[in-house]
Enzyme design. Sequence first.
Site, mmCIF file in Angstrom:
data_model
loop_
_atom_site.group_PDB
_atom_site.id
_atom_site.type_symbol
_atom_site.label_atom_id
_atom_site.label_comp_id
_atom_site.label_asym_id
_atom_site.label_seq_id
_atom_site.Cartn_x
_atom_site.Cartn_y
_atom_site.Cartn_z
ATOM 1 N N GLY A 140 -29.054 -19.383 -11.181
ATOM 2 C CA GLY A 140 -30.245 -19.921 -10.533
ATOM 3 C C GLY A 140 -30.043 -20.594 -9.194
ATOM 4 N N LYS B 275 -42.773 -34.193 -12.338
ATOM 5 C CA LYS B 275 -43.572 -33.056 -11.850
ATOM 6 C C LYS B 275 -45.014 -33.074 -12.359
ATOM 7 C CE LYS B 275 -39.864 -29.741 -10.940
ATOM 8 N NZ LYS B 275 -39.385 -28.364 -11.198
ATOM 9 N N GLU C 53 -52.846 -22.442 -6.170
ATOM 10 C CA GLU C 53 -53.105 -21.707 -7.411
ATOM 11 C C GLU C 53 -51.893 -21.785 -8.335
ATOM 12 O OE1 GLU C 53 -55.086 -17.457 -8.642
ATOM 13 O OE2 GLU C 53 -53.552 -17.420 -7.079
ATOM 14 N N LYS D 261 -29.081 -31.376 -4.877
ATOM 15 C CA LYS D 261 -28.558 -30.649 -3.713
ATOM 16 C C LYS D 261 -29.621 -30.523 -2.620
ATOM 17 C CE LYS D 261 -24.502 -29.531 -5.551
ATOM 18 N NZ LYS D 261 -24.519 -30.418 -6.709
#
Length: 273
Positions: free
Chosen positions: A237, A66, A78, A16
């Site tokens: 979510g 990822k 961080e 999406k």
Amino acid sequence: MTDRYAVFGNPISHSKSPLIHGIFANETQQVLDYEAILAPKDGFESCLKLFWSQNGKGANVTAPFKEQAFNLCDELSEEAKLAGAVNTLTLLTNGKVRGDNTDGLGLVADLIRNISSLEGKRVLLLGAGGAARGSVLPLLKAGLKVYIHNRTQEKAEKLVEIFTPFGDVKALSIAELIAPFDIIINSTSSSLSGDVPAIPSCVIGVESLCYDMMYSKEMTSFNSWALELGAVKAIDGLGMLVGQAAKSFELWRGVTPEVDTTIKLLREKIKSE
């Protein structure tokens, strides 16, 4: 030439992200192109290099790339360093690539949309995979006390080891799940198969807010279960998805898009599919 942005994944047709970033661009009057790119599972790096050479300015990264994206960065935020994974890449003016992880930031932003204050609340985080790991630091920074439960206790304890310097975080065994939590977050993929995590129902009380990182046309199995047990609210979510995209967009363009309208439009589209 128009600035190019993209999301890389495999598979990617379900994404999406092009729709979301298109809405953001219209809303903020930013001129850009955003597309979904199917990268070969063994060809992500070369695919990304080609994209940068063709006026690519920034990219989102989804499964299964990822961790690989993390290793290709010259600089890391961080959040990305501690998550061990990157979902947002930015090509800097000096030619270096910066990696960020905005997933947990999107989660916290969505929690704030639904709860007036997070400070001091006790959150039970179910699961200890990549989605959980990317969320712990932002949850701690928001002032939450984080308790992690995972079927494999060692994985939960590994996360505690990583994040203890940053706040109040503990691993709990199933025997220690004996009372309600303020917030219960399901980071597992149990809802994809219509299941719920194997946890005692006592963790959900009448004032508990339950959050499933999954989303679908219908209510997720975890959220249905939570409401049956008396949870005050159950959220999926979708807001996290839009929230992490908004953080990426802000990193790239320097403007912050409004998310409420985008969530509403996306919800309507998903229900009509």
